[in-house]
Design a protein around this motif. Structure first.
Motif: not given
Length: 345
Positions: A55-79
């Motif tokens: 599910r997470c990998r799928r969220k990286l998909d971007i259609f050319d006609e929607e650009r510019p697009t930002g991918i948003q991440l969340f997490g609490g561990d620096e590494a």
């Protein structure tokens, strides 16, 4: 022009907010076609992305006609945030955005999203780890603070800018407010007017009309606005705002034919991206907003949310178009959808 790293946006850009289970590629394409200048993905768990969760990998998909697009991440561990940033870098969006604003308990309990608001130093370290791990411009979306006693957004803005972010979006509520009450943009204005701040500052919260967009633009002086709940099922708000800002005139409400056409476009994109089963299911929450305001539409909506075959759904949409041909839509205030983010992987 508004500059985010090497991305050039028009004056006072209009941004589509990242919304879990809403701002997927089909919806982003529809919003872009109707005036959004920059769109963002649903938020993606750094942990899930590293585990290669489908599910997470799928969220990286971007259609050319929607650009510019930002991918948003969340997490609490620096590494792990740094590692996830490197994965995002390979997928080549226009920018990487960090979520420090999601108020959902499941996310906050992980020490992520708005949970990081309790520890500004951690927020800075997480951001710096991402900045150092990607060639993409890094931006942040956050809230005013954890609660009324910790509205530390002015300090946060300076420190995040110091570690290299290229833009900042601020939702005018604390985590404890969730989506209740009225968003307070006064602190957003203070960040924007801080002489130390030189990156673009975008405001977010409660924009649901062209008039309000112009009022907040003039009153708070932000570089642009991000819109979320008000465009669910009503992507035309972007073009209405742009037209009003340029001309001072209100565009007529989209007619039935345009509503059905755009609804079909999103359905086709959903089927293309998710397949015939998930594509049909993901559209069910959209029909209410697309068809809102049509008298006697309840029975049609009930059919749309129970049918499973795409051809049958298209036939119902065609029936609606025929039934309401020539019906003039009345302009009514856009209600903010009672949106609650679901916890992703």
């Amino acid at each position: 022009m508004v500059q985010i790293g090497n991305i050039q946006l028009p004056d006072f850009p209009l941004l589509l907010a990242p919304m879990e289970d809403v701002s997927d590629p089909p919806f982003r394409v529809v919003c872009k076609a109707n005036g959004a200048d920059l769109v963002f993905t649903e938020f993606i768990s750094s942990e899930g992305l590293i585990r290669d969760a489908i599910r997470c990998r799928r969220k990286l998909d971007i259609f050319d006609e929607e650009r510019p697009t930002g991918i948003q991440l969340f997490g609490g561990d620096e590494a792990r945030m740094a590692m996830a940033a490197k994965i995002v870098d390979v997928t080549q969006p226009e920018l990487l955005d960090i979520n420090f604003g999601c108020p959902v308990k499941g996310i906050v309990a992980q020490g992520a999203g708005a949970g990081v608001l309790k520890d500004v130093s951690l927020m800075v370290r997480l951001t710096e780890a991402c900045v150092k791990s990607t060639n993409l411009p890094v931006t942040v979306k956050t809230r005013l603070g954890w609660d009324d006693a910790t509205k530390n957004i002015e300090e946060v803005a300076e420190r995040l800018q110091d570690v290299g972010i290229k833009a900042l979006t601020i939702h005018g509520r604390t985590r404890c407010q969730l989506y209740k009450g009225e968003a307070d943009w006064s602190l957003i204005a203070k960040v924007k007017n801080n002489p130390r701040i030189h990156i673009p500052v975008f405001g977010n919260g409660d924009i649901n009309s062209p008039q309000k967009a112009l009022e907040y633009k003039n009153r708070y002086g932000v570089d642009g606005i991000m819109i979320g709940r008000a465009v669910i099922g009503y992507p035309w708000l972007f073009r209405e705002i742009r037209h009003f800002l340029q001309t001072g005139e209100q565009l007529p409400a989209p007619g039935v034919d345009e509503r059905i056409t755009v609804c079909k476009q999103q359905l086709h994109k959903s089927l293309q991206w998710k397949g015939p089963v998930a594509g049909v299911y993901s559209m069910r929450k959209q029909y209410f907003q697309y068809l809102k305001g049509l008298p006697g539409i309840k029975d049609y909506r009930s059919r749309l949310v129970t049918l499973t075959e795409p051809d049958e759904i298209i036939n119902v949409l065609d029936e609606i178009l025929l039934q309401y041909n020539g019906f003039e839509m009345e302009r009514t205030p856009i209600e903010l959808v009672n949106y609650h983010e679901n916890c992703p992987l």
